[in-house]
Scaffold this active site. Sequence first.
Site, short mmCIF file in Angstrom:
data_model
loop_
_atom_site.label_atom_id
_atom_site.label_comp_id
_atom_site.label_asym_id
_atom_site.label_seq_id
_atom_site.Cartn_x
_atom_site.Cartn_y
_atom_site.Cartn_z
N LYS A 15 -5.54 28.11 16.51
CA LYS A 15 -4.22 27.97 15.95
C LYS A 15 -3.39 28.97 15.38
O LYS A 15 -4.32 30.23 15.07
CB LYS A 15 -4.08 26.85 14.83
CG LYS A 15 -2.88 26.10 15.17
CD LYS A 15 -2.58 25.14 16.10
CE LYS A 15 -1.65 24.16 16.16
NZ LYS A 15 -2.18 22.90 16.79
N GLY A 36 9.60 11.19 13.55
CA GLY A 36 9.79 12.47 14.11
C GLY A 36 10.37 11.98 15.62
O GLY A 36 9.82 11.16 16.42
N ASN A 81 10.00 16.97 20.23
CA ASN A 81 9.10 16.94 21.75
C ASN A 81 8.38 15.88 21.81
O ASN A 81 8.15 15.29 22.80
CB ASN A 81 8.75 18.30 21.82
CG ASN A 81 8.20 18.52 23.32
OD1 ASN A 81 9.03 17.87 24.14
ND2 ASN A 81 7.15 19.17 23.74
N1 GLU Z 1 -0.03 22.26 20.00
C1 GLU Z 1 -0.78 21.17 20.74
C2 GLU Z 1 -1.62 20.41 19.75
O1 GLU Z 1 -1.85 20.49 18.64
C3 GLU Z 1 -1.28 21.66 22.11
C4 GLU Z 1 -2.16 22.93 21.95
C5 GLU Z 1 -2.45 23.52 23.28
O2 GLU Z 1 -1.95 23.07 24.35
O3 GLU Z 1 -3.08 24.35 23.24
O4 GLU Z 1 -2.68 19.90 20.43
#
Ligand code: GLU
Length: 417
Positions: free
Chosen positions: A107, A219, A222
Site C-alpha cells: 500500500k 460513503g 467510487n
Molecule cells: N485499493 C483497492 C483495495 O484496497 C484495490 C487495490 C488494487 O487494485 O491493487 O483493495
Amino acid sequence: MSETNYNPFRTAQAQLDQAMEVLGLEPSMRELLRWPMREYRYRLPVRMDSGEVQIFDSYRVQYNHARGPTKGGLRWHPDETIDTVRALACWMTWKCAVLDLPLGGGKGGVTCNPTSLSTSEKERLARAYIRAAGHRMSVDRDVPAPDVHTTPQIMAWMLDEYETMMGYHHSGVITGKPIPLGGSAGRNEATSLGGVVVAREVERVLGHPIKGARCAIQGFGNVGGILARLLHERGAKVIAISAVDGAIFNEGGIDIPAALTYYNRKMQQLGGFDGGDATTNEQLLTCDCDMLFPAALENVITESNANAIQAKVVIEMANGPTTPEADKILHQRGVFVVPDILANAGGVTVSYLEQVQNTYNYHWSLKDVHSELERRMTSAFKDVYAEYERIDGPMRLAAYLLAVERVAEACRLRGWV
Ligand code: GLU
C-alpha cells in the site's frame, strides 16, 4: 478515523495474532508476518500553483511478497501516517491470499488534503511520488492502484512518469488505469460489483434476499456510490446513504440515480439533497436496516456503537471499518459480518486481471471480466464460508485462517522460516 488515539496497524496486528494463535504458527513465522518486509518513506517537494514549494510526506509499504509482487492502492488523505499504510498493506496481503491471487500485499499513501489541490497540483504530486518511489516498483515487484482520493487519471500520470523514467512501456506496473492506456473493462465498478456478488452469496447461505432488503451505505464515492446503484438496480431498497458532509435517510427508499446526479453536481456532497431527511454518518451506522455496507474509511464500527448496530448483516466495503472490540460484540449479538479482506476484494481481483491482460497485450470484453470476477469472488466466499462452518466462528477469523496459512506456506516453501 474517528478516535484520535486509534492506530489501525495495532488493529491489523491484533486480527493477525488471533489467527496465528489458532493456526499455532511457529514463533519466527509470527514475528515475520507481524511486520512489513519493506517500507519506504519519501518527502516530496511539489511546486504549488502559487509558486511556493510544499513538502508532502509519503510512504510505500511492501508488506509481504512470499506469494508474488506486492499489490495495493495509493491513498491520498490528510490523516495518512506510516501506520495507516502499514495496516492497509497488511490487509492487502491477506486479501490477495483469500482470493488466491499470485500476489503479495502492499500500500502507498501521501499525507495531503486532495480537496484543496488543483488539477495541475495533483499531477505534479502524482509525478513526484513516482520519481521518488518508482525505482522500487515494477510489474514483478510492486504494483500500485487507485484507493481513497486517487483516480484513473492519477494512475495515468503516474504511469507516464514511470515509463518516461524507465524508457520503456510496461503498463502492468500500475492498475486501475484509464482504458486507452491499458486499463481493464470493468475495473471502475469492480469493488462494488464484488460486494454485490458477496451480498448474493449471503442471500444464498442465510436466506436474506437482496430484493427488498433495506440497505444503508456509508460513503458515496467510487465504491459506495456504484454499490448503491447496483443494489438499487437489483431491487434492494437503499434507505440511507452518506458523504463526508452528512447522511440522507428515507424509509421508503432513496432515488439513487437522482442522488448520484446531485452528488456529482455538488462536488461529492449530499447536503441539501431533498430525496430524504438529513442525518449524520453516525446515525446511518445504527439505523434500522437489514444490511449495512460501511464503504468509507477505517474505524467506524467501534466499541461505542457496536451494540447499537441494527443490521443483521454487515458487508465491509471499506478497509478496516470494524475494530476488534466491536467485532466481538457483533459476533456475540449474532450479526453476520463479511470481512473487508473478502467483501471488497473485487477491486484487486480485476487489477490482477488487468495485469494479466497487459502482460498479453490484449483486452478482454466487459462480459469476460465480469464473469471471471464473479467466478473468483464466489469461489472465495465459498471457501471462507466452509471454514466458518468448520470453526463455528466469525467470518473474519475464517478468512484470516485461510489467508494466513496460504502466506505462511509460501514463506516456508521459500525457506524463509
Ligand atoms: N485499493 C483497492 C483495495 O484496497 C484495490 C487495490 C488494487 O487494485 O491493487 O483493495
